[in-house]
Motif scaffolding. Structure first.
Motif, PDB file in Angstrom:
ATOM      1  N   GLY A  78       0.828  -1.139  -0.053  1.00  0.00           N
ATOM      2  CA  GLY A  78       0.030   0.087   0.010  1.00  0.00           C
ATOM      3  C   GLY A  78       0.759   1.279   0.087  1.00  0.00           C
ATOM      4  N   TYR A  80       4.149   1.499  -0.879  1.00  0.00           N
ATOM      5  CA  TYR A  80       4.795   1.531  -2.227  1.00  0.00           C
ATOM      6  C   TYR A  80       4.156   2.082  -3.223  1.00  0.00           C
ATOM      7  CZ  TYR A  80       7.153  -0.410  -6.267  1.00  0.00           C
ATOM      8  OH  TYR A  80       7.460  -0.418  -7.554  1.00  0.00           O
ATOM      9  N   GLY A  81       2.759   1.619  -3.245  1.00  0.00           N
ATOM     10  CA  GLY A  81       1.829   2.217  -4.302  1.00  0.00           C
ATOM     11  C   GLY A  81       1.480   3.645  -4.226  1.00  0.00           C
ATOM     12  N   ALA A  82       1.446   3.884  -2.790  1.00  0.00           N
ATOM     13  CA  ALA A  82       0.954   5.191  -2.701  1.00  0.00           C
ATOM     14  C   ALA A  82       2.271   6.052  -2.992  1.00  0.00           C
ATOM     15  CB  ALA A  82       0.625   5.293  -1.219  1.00  0.00           C
ATOM     16  N   TYR A  83       3.325   6.034  -2.464  1.00  0.00           N
ATOM     17  CA  TYR A  83       4.678   6.785  -2.711  1.00  0.00           C
ATOM     18  C   TYR A  83       4.922   7.049  -4.074  1.00  0.00           C
ATOM     19  CZ  TYR A  83       5.023   6.344   2.362  1.00  0.00           C
ATOM     20  OH  TYR A  83       4.991   6.197   3.755  1.00  0.00           O
TER      21      TYR A  83
END
Lengths: 259, 102
Positions: A78, A80-83
């Motif tokens: 989550g 990783y995806g957001a950043y």
């Protein structure tokens, strides 16, 4: 608890919070056991979060924001995806959708954990335990013998979460000072953890293996074909392929229902 | 921290924890719909698989090192190694390969 007053069919759940733990010593023991089991998880968290910090820095996070963002989110894929999306300047809606998709497994885990509580566990404690869910914390909580003692999950999170947050912070601080070779090596740590989550179930269940192979092939195809790679961001690619492949697999190879 | 970044993070914090809380508050009984259960069963594996490949190959300086890490990670996980050992093996392979191949 306050929820006892609600007009809920299952108010019994929230009425008797004192009896839930079966005494203070047992609560204390469960908490300590949780801390003990949380320690090795915490070490793993630190290493992986360090590589996450390198990505977080690209999204503009500083040490303090990285620490609190990791402490409050606690989701490897989550975050990783957001950043990645934040670094790419994506829309807010895209980030929200990404958070839903990458963390959808927590919905499943939460549903599974809800069956693990003693009927007397208060709603407040259920919610607090649910907030602790990560792949690893869920794993040890669901393996707890008998009804889950909430204190056990709290103990594990009490140790694991700060190490996750510290790792992210250190990655943001020290990621820039490391040599290109070390950064390159650390950048695959997260993917190693992802593999460790998906491969063992793929070995046990052929349908999962097929789903993983199809995912690899389609993900590679989408990033290779010029039209899809220029018109669809990597975040949207994850979302589209996840819904598509999971839906097709669910239709073609539905899980066996135990009941 | 600028306002935009704060909103991004706030969205992620709220959405992620809402997803965690939702099932234990709303769904007290087991989901019976077979398609929904099957769909939710596949989601975590497909998401992580899509996010891993080909990203792991693009993350390293030499694509070869990423491919080697992918294969080593799959083999290590296949034989039951945990999250931490698999991660370390992938990192070590990339580090050593890039050290000698460059």
């Amino acid at each position: 608890m306050t929820d006892a007053g609600r007009n809920n069919k299952e108010t019994a759940v929230g009425t008797d919070s004192k009896a839930v733990d079966g005494g203070r010593t047992e609560t204390r023991r469960a908490f300590l056991n949780g801390m003990r089991d949380g320690l090795p998880i915490g070490f793993g968290y630190f290493a992986v979060a360090f590589s996450l910090g390198i990505i977080a820095k690209k999204a503009g996070l500083i040490a303090l924001t990285g620490f609190f963002s990791s402490l409050t989110i606690r989701a490897s894929a989550g975050e990783y995806g957001a950043y990645t999306l934040i670094a790419a300047g994506a829309a807010f809606s895209e980030v929200a959708l990404m958070a839903v998709i990458t963390n959808l497994r927590y919905l499943l885990m939460g549903a599974s954990l809800s069956q693990k509580f003693s009927p007397r566990t208060s709603l407040l404690k259920r919610i607090l335990v649910a907030c602790c869910i990560t792949d690893e914390i869920f794993g040890i909580s669901i393996a707890y013998k008998g009804y889950l003692a909430p204190a056990y999950t709290f103990g594990a999170t009490f140790v694991g979460a700060p190490m996750w947050a510290l790792g992210t912070m250190c990655g943001i601080i020290a990621g820039g000072t490391l040599s290109a070779g070390v950064v390159s090596a650390l950048s695959v740590a997260l993917y190693g953890m992802f593999l460790a989550i998906i491969i063992p179930p793929a070995r046990q269940d052929k349908a999962v293996l097929i789903a993983v192979i199809i995912s690899f092939i389609l993900s590679w195809t989408f990033s290779t074909i010029e039209w899809t790679s220029t018109n669809i961001s990597s975040g949207m690619r994850t979302i589209i392929l996840t819904i598509l492949i999971s839906a097709v697999m669910a239709a073609v190879k539905p899980i066996k229902t135990s009941d | 921290m600028n306002g935009r970044l704060f909103i991004y993070l706030l969205i992620t914090v709220l959405v992620t924890n809402m997803i965690r809380i939702l099932p234990v508050t709303l769904i007290r009984r087991q989901i019976t719909n077979r398609f929904v259960r099957s769909f939710l069963y596949y989601v975590p594996y497909v998401t992580l698989a899509v996010m891993t490949f080909p990203a792991i190959v693009e993350a390293t300086q030499i694509p070869m090192a990423g491919i080697a890490a992918l294969i080593a990670g799959i083999v290590a996980a296949w034989y039951g190694l945990g999250l931490f050992p698999v991660s370390i093996i992938c990192c070590a392979i990339v580090f050593l390969l890039e050290l000698f191949l460059r």
